[in-house]
Scaffold this motif. Structure first.
Motif, mmCIF file in Angstrom:
data_model
loop_
_atom_site.group_PDB
_atom_site.id
_atom_site.type_symbol
_atom_site.label_atom_id
_atom_site.label_comp_id
_atom_site.label_asym_id
_atom_site.label_seq_id
_atom_site.Cartn_x
_atom_site.Cartn_y
_atom_site.Cartn_z
ATOM 1 N N ILE A 289 50.655 28.058 33.986
ATOM 2 C CA ILE A 289 50.728 29.315 33.265
ATOM 3 C C ILE A 289 50.862 30.442 34.286
ATOM 4 O O ILE A 289 50.129 30.498 35.271
ATOM 5 C CB ILE A 289 49.472 29.530 32.400
ATOM 6 N N GLU A 290 51.788 31.316 34.053
ATOM 7 C CA GLU A 290 52.000 32.445 34.954
ATOM 8 C C GLU A 290 50.915 33.494 34.710
ATOM 9 O O GLU A 290 50.905 34.162 33.681
ATOM 10 C CB GLU A 290 53.397 33.033 34.734
ATOM 11 N N LEU A 291 49.991 33.652 35.668
ATOM 12 C CA LEU A 291 48.914 34.621 35.565
ATOM 13 C C LEU A 291 49.043 35.644 36.685
ATOM 14 O O LEU A 291 49.501 35.326 37.788
ATOM 15 C CB LEU A 291 47.550 33.929 35.676
ATOM 16 N N PRO A 292 48.612 36.868 36.452
ATOM 17 C CA PRO A 292 48.605 37.863 37.529
ATOM 18 C C PRO A 292 47.678 37.436 38.663
ATOM 19 O O PRO A 292 46.730 36.664 38.466
ATOM 20 C CB PRO A 292 48.111 39.135 36.832
ATOM 21 N N ILE A 293 47.946 37.973 39.857
ATOM 22 C CA ILE A 293 47.151 37.600 41.016
ATOM 23 C C ILE A 293 45.701 38.030 40.841
ATOM 24 O O ILE A 293 44.762 37.308 41.214
ATOM 25 C CB ILE A 293 47.759 38.216 42.292
ATOM 26 N N ALA A 294 45.485 39.219 40.256
ATOM 27 C CA ALA A 294 44.123 39.686 40.046
ATOM 28 C C ALA A 294 43.342 38.766 39.111
ATOM 29 O O ALA A 294 42.155 38.493 39.329
ATOM 30 C CB ALA A 294 44.156 41.110 39.479
ATOM 31 N N GLU A 295 44.022 38.258 38.075
ATOM 32 C CA GLU A 295 43.352 37.346 37.142
ATOM 33 C C GLU A 295 43.013 36.030 37.814
ATOM 34 O O GLU A 295 41.955 35.431 37.572
ATOM 35 C CB GLU A 295 44.252 37.107 35.927
ATOM 36 N N ARG A 296 43.886 35.572 38.715
ATOM 37 C CA ARG A 296 43.599 34.332 39.438
ATOM 38 C C ARG A 296 42.391 34.507 40.340
ATOM 39 O O ARG A 296 41.536 33.599 40.441
ATOM 40 C CB ARG A 296 44.820 33.925 40.251
ATOM 41 N N PHE A 297 42.299 35.637 41.026
ATOM 42 C CA PHE A 297 41.138 35.880 41.882
ATOM 43 C C PHE A 297 39.851 35.965 41.058
ATOM 44 O O PHE A 297 38.794 35.480 41.484
ATOM 45 C CB PHE A 297 41.333 37.179 42.676
ATOM 46 N N ARG A 298 39.948 36.576 39.877
ATOM 47 C CA ARG A 298 38.758 36.689 39.032
ATOM 48 C C ARG A 298 38.279 35.320 38.565
ATOM 49 O O ARG A 298 37.073 35.021 38.604
ATOM 50 C CB ARG A 298 39.065 37.579 37.820
ATOM 51 N N LEU A 299 39.216 34.471 38.131
ATOM 52 C CA LEU A 299 38.838 33.127 37.692
ATOM 53 C C LEU A 299 38.282 32.304 38.842
ATOM 54 O O LEU A 299 37.333 31.522 38.671
ATOM 55 C CB LEU A 299 40.058 32.428 37.077
ATOM 56 N N ALA A 300 38.870 32.466 40.032
ATOM 57 C CA ALA A 300 38.358 31.742 41.200
ATOM 58 C C ALA A 300 36.950 32.194 41.558
ATOM 59 O O ALA A 300 36.091 31.375 41.929
ATOM 60 C CB ALA A 300 39.305 31.940 42.381
ATOM 61 N N PHE A 301 36.684 33.507 41.459
ATOM 62 C CA PHE A 301 35.345 34.011 41.753
ATOM 63 C C PHE A 301 34.332 33.486 40.751
ATOM 64 O O PHE A 301 33.197 33.109 41.111
ATOM 65 C CB PHE A 301 35.352 35.549 41.750
ATOM 66 N N ILE A 302 34.711 33.451 39.455
ATOM 67 C CA ILE A 302 33.789 32.946 38.429
ATOM 68 C C ILE A 302 33.481 31.465 38.668
ATOM 69 O O ILE A 302 32.332 31.019 38.555
ATOM 70 C CB ILE A 302 34.389 33.173 37.028
#
Length: 350
Positions: A289-302
């Motif tokens: 799924i194409e996600l924004p970079i900021a959303e990927r960082f947020r999911l990785a942090f969670i």
């Protein structure tokens, strides 16, 4: 009592049980008047459920420890045919059905064979159809190890086959599409001097007795080809009170009914539930799924925060214990409290 003697005692106990409540020990496909799950549609909504029979309770106990029992395949070979069919149904539900198990259980009197979602391969299928030559209904859906070669041998040797189920997984779907030609009747090139000599020669091959095909995900081209070249085969029949064009639809030709369901209907479903197993929740694949970079960082942090939470709690407990020990060793008030508690205990002892 060792393991071998225990298995022998279970075997003798099951053989001595009166099986006339639901089964016929000579033919597991024939049943008493109280329940008749033959290939004909005879279900009634007014049927009342009876308490489980003694043989069903015994099969439930055997099924719970089936993973230990199948280690000795010689024990399985001496059970009656109806008990073997029930054990095969339980083994399939417990994901224990493979070539060795089904070959040890197969009986020539079987008319129904359910291998769906099992580890049975072409080798096991060939051995089984050599034993069960009078099979009328078979389910090989979701069997990724069965290829078109096994299907061709199945059609060639099982001349009584009326119901066939296949498909359900990518490999089985590919096998079904590549094996579709085996179901269609074709003429052999035969040269004889007279028609009398042709009577003893097979001039047609194919699934001559097949009438019902259960293939839920059949593609449009395969359906059209089968309906044009072999119209006698009915694909995916729908349940109806009036049947299909005046023909009664067999119960086992309906996709929503497991082929071996009648065998284990009286057995507790907890028998084939592995203790301690839980259904895992599958998470969506975020890489596709194409996600924004900021959303990927947020999911990785969670994800990292959830992974480190137990370690943080452990470190916090260690710090608390360390602080408590330091307070006891350094604080005079804490030492006085400890000495006072010890003196009170000594006074109570006297």
């Amino acid at each position: 009592m060792d393991k071998g003697k225990g298995l022998e005692s279970i075997q003798r106990s099951v053989q001595n049980i009166d099986l006339n409540l639901n089964f016929d020990s000579k033919n597991p496909n024939k049943f008493s008047k109280s329940y008749n799950p033959s290939l004909q549609s005879s279900w009634s909504p007014f049927m009342t459920r009876k308490p489980p029979a003694l043989v069903s309770l015994c099969l439930g106990i055997i099924g719970k420890y089936l993973d230990d029992i199948i280690e000795d395949l010689e024990v399985l070979t001496s059970f009656p045919p109806d008990i073997k069919m029930a054990i095969a149904a339980i083994a399939r539900r417990r994901k224990l059905l493979n070539d060795d198990v089904i070959i040890a259980l197969a009986e020539s009197s079987w008319e129904i064979l359910d291998l769906s979602d099992s580890e049975v391969t072409d080798i096991g299928l060939l051995k089984v159809i050599e034993i069960c030559k009078h099979v009328r209904a078979m389910d090989i859906s979701r069997c990724g190890n069965i290829t078109s070669f096994g299907v061709s041998e199945l059609v060639k040797h099982c001349h009584c086959l009326e119901i066939l189920r296949w498909g359900g997984c990518p490999r089985s779907e590919h096998t079904a599409r590549s094996s579709l030609s085996f179901l269609k009747p074709t003429l052999n090139n035969v040269e004889e001097d007279s028609w009398e000599e042709l009577d003893t020669t097979e001039i047609v091959h194919g699934a001559r007795s097949l009438r019902w095909l259960v293939w839920p995900k059949i593609d449009k081209d395969s359906l059209e080809s089968l309906s044009m070249e072999c119209p006698r085969i009915i694909v995916n029949p729908k349940p109806s009170l009036f049947g299909h064009k005046g023909i009664d639809i067999p119960k086992h030709a309906l996709s929503g009914v497991p082929l071996d369901d009648f065998v284990v209907e009286d057995i507790d479903p907890k028998t084939w539930q592995v203790p301690g197993s839980r259904v895992r929740k599958t998470q969506p694949d975020l890489s596709s799924i194409e996600l924004p970079i900021a959303e990927r960082f947020r999911l990785a942090f969670i994800e990292r925060d959830a992974r480190m939470a137990p370690k943080r709690a452990k470190n916090a407990r260690q710090r608390q214990r360390r602080a408590a020990r330091e307070w006891l060793t350094s604080s005079t008030s804490a030492k006085s409290v400890v000495l006072a508690s010890q003196m009170s205990k000594n006074l109570h002892n006297f």
